[in-house]
Write a protein that holds these residues in place. Sequence first.
Motif, PDB file in Angstrom:
ATOM      1  N   ASP A 258       3.795 -11.992 -10.795  1.00 23.60           N
ATOM      2  CA  ASP A 258       4.566 -12.707 -11.687  1.00 23.60           C
ATOM      3  C   ASP A 258       6.264 -12.751 -11.024  1.00 23.60           C
ATOM      4  O   ASP A 258       6.837 -12.065 -11.600  1.00 23.60           O
ATOM      5  N   ALA A 259       6.164 -13.748 -10.358  1.00 22.50           N
ATOM      6  CA  ALA A 259       7.748 -13.583  -9.449  1.00 22.50           C
ATOM      7  C   ALA A 259       8.821 -14.255 -10.508  1.00 22.50           C
ATOM      8  O   ALA A 259      10.047 -14.390 -10.090  1.00 22.50           O
ATOM      9  N   GLY A 260       8.567 -14.639 -11.724  1.00 23.69           N
ATOM     10  CA  GLY A 260       9.726 -15.322 -12.474  1.00 23.69           C
ATOM     11  C   GLY A 260      10.004 -13.997 -13.514  1.00 23.69           C
ATOM     12  O   GLY A 260      11.049 -14.288 -14.237  1.00 23.69           O
ATOM     13  N   ASP A 261       9.391 -12.732 -13.342  1.00 22.77           N
ATOM     14  CA  ASP A 261       9.819 -11.608 -14.015  1.00 22.77           C
ATOM     15  C   ASP A 261      10.521 -10.658 -12.977  1.00 22.77           C
ATOM     16  O   ASP A 261       9.943 -10.421 -11.882  1.00 22.77           O
ATOM     17  N   LYS A 262      11.521 -10.051 -13.453  1.00 26.90           N
ATOM     18  CA  LYS A 262      12.293  -9.075 -12.314  1.00 26.90           C
ATOM     19  C   LYS A 262      11.436  -8.038 -11.802  1.00 26.90           C
ATOM     20  O   LYS A 262      11.262  -7.941 -10.495  1.00 26.90           O
ATOM     21  N   LEU A 263      10.716  -7.377 -12.582  1.00 21.96           N
ATOM     22  CA  LEU A 263       9.475  -6.433 -11.985  1.00 21.96           C
ATOM     23  C   LEU A 263       8.599  -6.981 -11.126  1.00 21.96           C
ATOM     24  O   LEU A 263       8.297  -6.467  -9.839  1.00 21.96           O
ATOM     25  N   GLY A 264       8.146  -7.962 -11.605  1.00 17.19           N
ATOM     26  CA  GLY A 264       7.005  -8.761 -10.690  1.00 17.19           C
ATOM     27  C   GLY A 264       7.506  -9.231  -9.473  1.00 17.19           C
ATOM     28  O   GLY A 264       6.903  -9.272  -8.178  1.00 17.19           O
ATOM     29  N   PHE A 265       8.869  -9.794  -9.569  1.00 19.71           N
ATOM     30  CA  PHE A 265       9.394 -10.228  -8.270  1.00 19.71           C
ATOM     31  C   PHE A 265       9.682  -8.931  -7.230  1.00 19.71           C
ATOM     32  O   PHE A 265       9.466  -9.172  -6.018  1.00 19.71           O
ATOM     33  N   LEU A 266      10.175  -7.987  -7.792  1.00 22.66           N
ATOM     34  CA  LEU A 266      10.474  -6.731  -6.787  1.00 22.66           C
ATOM     35  C   LEU A 266       9.000  -6.354  -6.254  1.00 22.66           C
ATOM     36  O   LEU A 266       8.913  -5.717  -5.097  1.00 22.66           O
ATOM     37  N   GLN A 267       8.055  -6.219  -6.965  1.00 21.26           N
ATOM     38  CA  GLN A 267       6.485  -5.721  -6.680  1.00 21.26           C
ATOM     39  C   GLN A 267       6.280  -6.829  -5.330  1.00 21.26           C
ATOM     40  O   GLN A 267       5.574  -6.134  -4.582  1.00 21.26           O
ATOM     41  N   ALA A 268       6.324  -8.114  -5.779  1.00 19.61           N
ATOM     42  CA  ALA A 268       5.848  -8.910  -4.555  1.00 19.61           C
ATOM     43  C   ALA A 268       6.705  -8.640  -3.473  1.00 19.61           C
ATOM     44  O   ALA A 268       6.113  -8.642  -2.319  1.00 19.61           O
ATOM     45  N   ASN A 269       7.828  -8.427  -3.709  1.00 21.85           N
ATOM     46  CA  ASN A 269       8.707  -8.247  -2.457  1.00 21.85           C
ATOM     47  C   ASN A 269       8.285  -7.211  -1.491  1.00 21.85           C
ATOM     48  O   ASN A 269       8.265  -6.994  -0.270  1.00 21.85           O
ATOM     49  N   ILE A 270       8.222  -6.058  -2.431  1.00 19.62           N
ATOM     50  CA  ILE A 270       7.786  -4.834  -1.746  1.00 19.62           C
ATOM     51  C   ILE A 270       6.178  -4.798  -1.072  1.00 19.62           C
ATOM     52  O   ILE A 270       6.192  -4.669  -0.011  1.00 19.62           O
ATOM     53  N   GLU A 271       5.323  -5.350  -1.881  1.00 24.42           N
ATOM     54  CA  GLU A 271       4.000  -5.611  -1.156  1.00 24.42           C
ATOM     55  C   GLU A 271       3.852  -6.407  -0.081  1.00 24.42           C
ATOM     56  O   GLU A 271       3.223  -6.049   0.953  1.00 24.42           O
ATOM     57  N   LEU A 272       4.489  -7.615  -0.125  1.00 23.11           N
ATOM     58  CA  LEU A 272       4.580  -8.650   1.015  1.00 23.11           C
ATOM     59  C   LEU A 272       5.569  -8.053   2.347  1.00 23.11           C
ATOM     60  O   LEU A 272       4.777  -8.183   3.302  1.00 23.11           O
ATOM     61  N   ALA A 273       6.351  -7.405   1.897  1.00 17.32           N
ATOM     62  CA  ALA A 273       7.103  -6.538   3.097  1.00 17.32           C
ATOM     63  C   ALA A 273       6.263  -5.664   3.643  1.00 17.32           C
ATOM     64  O   ALA A 273       6.379  -5.609   4.897  1.00 17.32           O
ATOM     65  N   LEU A 274       5.506  -4.766   3.094  1.00 16.06           N
ATOM     66  CA  LEU A 274       4.650  -3.673   3.534  1.00 16.06           C
ATOM     67  C   LEU A 274       3.597  -4.429   4.673  1.00 16.06           C
ATOM     68  O   LEU A 274       2.767  -3.747   5.311  1.00 16.06           O
ATOM     69  N   LYS A 275       3.371  -5.734   4.413  1.00 18.30           N
ATOM     70  CA  LYS A 275       2.336  -6.422   5.238  1.00 18.30           C
ATOM     71  C   LYS A 275       2.920  -7.276   6.309  1.00 18.30           C
ATOM     72  O   LYS A 275       2.309  -7.653   7.235  1.00 18.30           O
ATOM     73  N   HIS A 276       4.200  -7.353   6.310  1.00 18.41           N
ATOM     74  CA  HIS A 276       5.049  -8.115   7.308  1.00 18.41           C
ATOM     75  C   HIS A 276       5.114  -7.067   8.437  1.00 18.41           C
ATOM     76  O   HIS A 276       5.384  -5.782   8.563  1.00 18.41           O
ATOM     77  N   PRO A 277       4.607  -7.647   9.856  1.00 21.28           N
ATOM     78  CA  PRO A 277       4.720  -6.928  10.974  1.00 21.28           C
ATOM     79  C   PRO A 277       6.060  -6.304  11.193  1.00 21.28           C
ATOM     80  O   PRO A 277       5.902  -5.158  11.652  1.00 21.28           O
ATOM     81  N   GLU A 278       7.169  -6.880  11.008  1.00 22.06           N
ATOM     82  CA  GLU A 278       8.206  -6.175  11.441  1.00 22.06           C
ATOM     83  C   GLU A 278       8.735  -5.260  10.429  1.00 22.06           C
ATOM     84  O   GLU A 278       9.529  -4.225  10.943  1.00 22.06           O
ATOM     85  N   LEU A 279       8.367  -5.500   9.231  1.00 20.01           N
ATOM     86  CA  LEU A 279       8.871  -4.474   8.330  1.00 20.01           C
ATOM     87  C   LEU A 279       8.093  -3.236   7.836  1.00 20.01           C
ATOM     88  O   LEU A 279       8.367  -2.272   7.084  1.00 20.01           O
ATOM     89  N   LYS A 280       6.683  -3.477   8.053  1.00 14.67           N
ATOM     90  CA  LYS A 280       5.772  -2.542   7.524  1.00 14.67           C
ATOM     91  C   LYS A 280       5.933  -0.956   7.786  1.00 14.67           C
ATOM     92  O   LYS A 280       6.362  -0.390   7.008  1.00 14.67           O
ATOM     93  N   GLN A 281       6.471  -0.837   9.275  1.00 14.33           N
ATOM     94  CA  GLN A 281       6.696   0.747   9.580  1.00 14.33           C
ATOM     95  C   GLN A 281       7.926   1.107   9.156  1.00 14.33           C
ATOM     96  O   GLN A 281       7.945   2.046   8.332  1.00 14.33           O
ATOM     97  N   PRO A 282       9.075   0.314   9.242  1.00 14.02           N
ATOM     98  CA  PRO A 282      10.340   0.826   8.695  1.00 14.02           C
ATOM     99  C   PRO A 282      10.469   0.901   7.250  1.00 14.02           C
ATOM    100  O   PRO A 282      10.912   1.901   6.704  1.00 14.02           O
ATOM    101  N   LEU A 283       9.741   0.097   6.362  1.00 19.55           N
ATOM    102  CA  LEU A 283       9.903   0.052   4.940  1.00 19.55           C
ATOM    103  C   LEU A 283       9.225   1.330   4.645  1.00 19.55           C
ATOM    104  O   LEU A 283       9.343   1.883   3.500  1.00 19.55           O
ATOM    105  N   THR A 284       7.847   1.568   5.113  1.00 19.89           N
ATOM    106  CA  THR A 284       7.043   2.501   4.706  1.00 19.89           C
ATOM    107  C   THR A 284       7.705   3.879   4.944  1.00 19.89           C
ATOM    108  O   THR A 284       7.803   4.772   3.945  1.00 19.89           O
TER     109      THR A 284
END
Length: 294
Positions: A258-284
């Motif tokens: 639920d990207a219209g809600d602050k918590l859902g928006f942050l969760q989407a950002n974190i989870e999708l960043a953890l799947k992003h090839p450039e961000l996965k390792q440094p973010l983990t």
Amino acid sequence: MNNKVKKAVIPAAGLGTRFLPATKTIPKEMLPIVDKPSILYIVEECARAGIEDVILVAGRNKTAIEDFFDTSHEVESVLEAQGKIDLLEHICSIKNLVNIISIRQKFAHGLGHAIATAAPITGSEPFAVLLGDEIMISKDNQPSAIEELCRAFEDTHISTVATMEVPKEDVSKYGVIDCESIGVNKWSIKNVVEKPSPESAPSQFVLPGRYVFTASIMQELKTTRPGKNGEVQLTDGMTAVAKKEGLHAMTVQATRYDAGDKLGFLQANIELALKHPELKQPLTGYLKKLCETF
Ligand code: UTP
């Protein structure tokens, strides 16, 4: 009757009050999830399902969305001059995903009213509806959420919407269905209740913002009187369709945010960043360190 779903309506004319002040001048659908605005995830979901025309129901201050799907001569010529051809191709591919047709909802009279605004364009055809602030991410080998609904509709010719089960205390955030099982993960809807209290909710099955309707929902919405909060509620139109020609619900495989809600928006950002090839390792690494500190 033509049962191929070729059109989708994306209502994006809400006021986005849960995200103020960020949404005072920027539509919430343009807030980025990692490096893409949330509306792009939704348009990509449409394109994957074979939808050709996306009807964007926009409100005031929403020209940023239309511009996003248009040509940007300045950006494109700079990328070309800098030899950034991969990025240039990526940017250019966005405007060719689907045809964007824009229509205005002049007053934010509710989701049902926003969808009815698109009636002159959807005509007598079945169409999909995807909420502009609900992100559904499916794995590469899975069909997208709207694709699953389109295929089910093409089989049955009955309007079909996505549902998911939530804890009882959360039902008051959603439209909730009163339904009976008709198969594995499939239900026939009798009635839809907008944001009921946990005590009065007919079930814990809620509507996470993906729908395929026959044209008759437009007829119902035209005559639906304002309901809860003085808004024309999609859920009221859905109840009328359920009674007249049937309405099905099914679960979908995609993960929903639920990207219209602050918590859902942050969760989407974190989870999708953890799947992003450039961000996965440094973010983990960063998150692990952060968890040790807190
Ligand atoms: P929401 O109620 O979640 O969106 O509507 P909102 O009103 O923008 O957000 P808050 O609650 O004030 O933070 C669900 C979807 O319906 C659209 C919204 O843009 C959102 O995508 N909508 C809602 C319209 O297009 N028009 C409306 O009158 C109301």
